[in-house]
Design an enzyme around this catalytic site. Structure first.
Site, PDB file in Angstrom:
ATOM      1  N   SER A  41       0.828  -1.197   0.000  1.00 55.03           N
ATOM      2  CA  SER A  41       0.000   0.000   0.000  1.00 55.03           C
ATOM      3  C   SER A  41       0.870   1.256   0.000  1.00 55.03           C
ATOM      4  O   SER A  41       1.740   1.407  -0.844  1.00 55.03           O
ATOM      5  CB  SER A  41      -0.964  -0.038   1.190  1.00 55.03           C
ATOM      6  OG  SER A  41      -2.045   0.851   0.998  1.00 55.03           O
ATOM      7  N   ASP A 154      -5.307  -3.648  -3.104  1.00 50.82           N
ATOM      8  CA  ASP A 154      -4.338  -3.284  -2.068  1.00 50.82           C
ATOM      9  C   ASP A 154      -3.693  -4.493  -1.390  1.00 50.82           C
ATOM     10  O   ASP A 154      -4.385  -5.404  -0.939  1.00 50.82           O
ATOM     11  CB  ASP A 154      -5.065  -2.449  -1.014  1.00 50.82           C
ATOM     12  CG  ASP A 154      -4.127  -1.578  -0.209  1.00 50.82           C
ATOM     13  OD1 ASP A 154      -3.009  -2.029   0.064  1.00 50.82           O
ATOM     14  OD2 ASP A 154      -4.520  -0.460   0.136  1.00 50.82           O
TER      15      ASP A 154
END
Length: 293
Positions: A41, A154
């Site tokens: 991320s 993600d």
């Protein structure tokens, strides 16, 4: 002073990920030679830009952002997510340039989640700005990345602090940064009075847009959460538990743990403050390590 070769693991955390910039600067100041970076991320975004040798350029840019600038970077989407995410990636590509991961001066892996196969994916070849968008595609907030059959979102969904990609590195130590630590009171007590009103006003502008499509369910007043707050807090709870499990399975030599209440998920306008905080916490950690020696 002899340098210590280092593998660096950078975790997720939205705007908290700007702490990573201060961490990197402190490690370099202390002669830790970072040879490899793995990130999930926001950790993938900062780590990839660092591996490309452009961290100072990015830090200068993000340090100048105001709240209004952040709102302009949000390309709203009505296709099942809040933001397409293309505008910010275009800006980052302009800052850093087109780069292939295998050609970077520092080894790099971005971790993403393959929704098709329901598994962790390590992105360590190909376009840098093909890998980063996949790793930062927060579910329901940013658009997933489709590359052939895989649908990538993600990396924090499966591995918020990805130590595993560094296990085969021939470095002296592995240093990990976990941004999902327990809450700490009064992290910035002197600024609390001025930060809270503007934080709520900024969040409200996004929240008002969201609530047009997903109204709140009734809840007790003291527990009422907006849609975006509910998603973010649920994700943070899940990520904290996953992080504990992953770090127990592959313990690094050093872990810097940062409180999850350091700042709001989208408070990128506090970049300079967060970078300085990361430097200070890292310096304090290593001062303690050296003292114990």
């Amino acid at each position: 002073m002899n340098t210590t070769t280092t593998s660096l693991v950078l975790g997720n955390g939205g705007a908290r990920g700007l702490v990573h910039i201060g961490v990197i600067r402190c490690l370099q100041k202390r002669d830790y030679d970072i040879r490899y970076v793995a990130g999930s991320s926001m950790g993938a975004l900062v780590g990839g830009i660092f591996a490309a040798g452009k961290l100072d350029i990015y830090a200068d840019w993000v340090g100048g952002l105001q709240r209004r600038d952040i709102l302009r970077l949000l390309d709203w989407s009505l296709d099942g997510v809040l933001f397409k995410g293309e505008r910010i990636i275009d800006v980052l590509r302009e800052l850093v340039g087109d780069r292939q991961i295998e050609d970077l001066p520092i080894g790099f892996t971005a971790v993403a989640t393959d929704l098709t196969q329901r598994q962790e994916v390590w992105l360590n070849r190909g376009d840098l700005f093909g890998a980063i968008p996949a790793s930062i595609a927060v579910p329901t907030i940013c658009a997933p990345v489709t590359s052939g059959n895989p649908v990538l979102i993600d990396g924090e969904v499966v591995n918020p602090v990805p130590v595993a990609p560094t296990l085969n590195d021939h470095t002296d130590i592995t240093f990990a940064v976990d941004l999902n630590g327990p809450s700490e009171p009064d992290l910035f007590p002197a600024e609390e009075e001025t930060i809270r009103p503007t934080r709520n006003a900024y969040s409200a502008r996004i929240g008002q847009f969201i609530e047009r499509f997903w109204p709140n369910s009734p809840a007790p007043d003291e527990q009422r959460l907006g849609f975006s707050d509910l998603i973010i807090r649920s994700m943070e709870t899940m990520q904290a538990r996953i992080t504990q499990s992953k770090l127990a399975a592959n313990p690094p030599h050093h872990v810097l743990t940062i409180s999850r209440n350091l700042c709001g998920f989208s408070e990128f306008h506090r970049a300079r403050e967060l970078i300085e905080f990361g430097y200070g916490r890292t310096d304090h950690l290593f001062s303690g390590v050296e003292h114990r020696r």
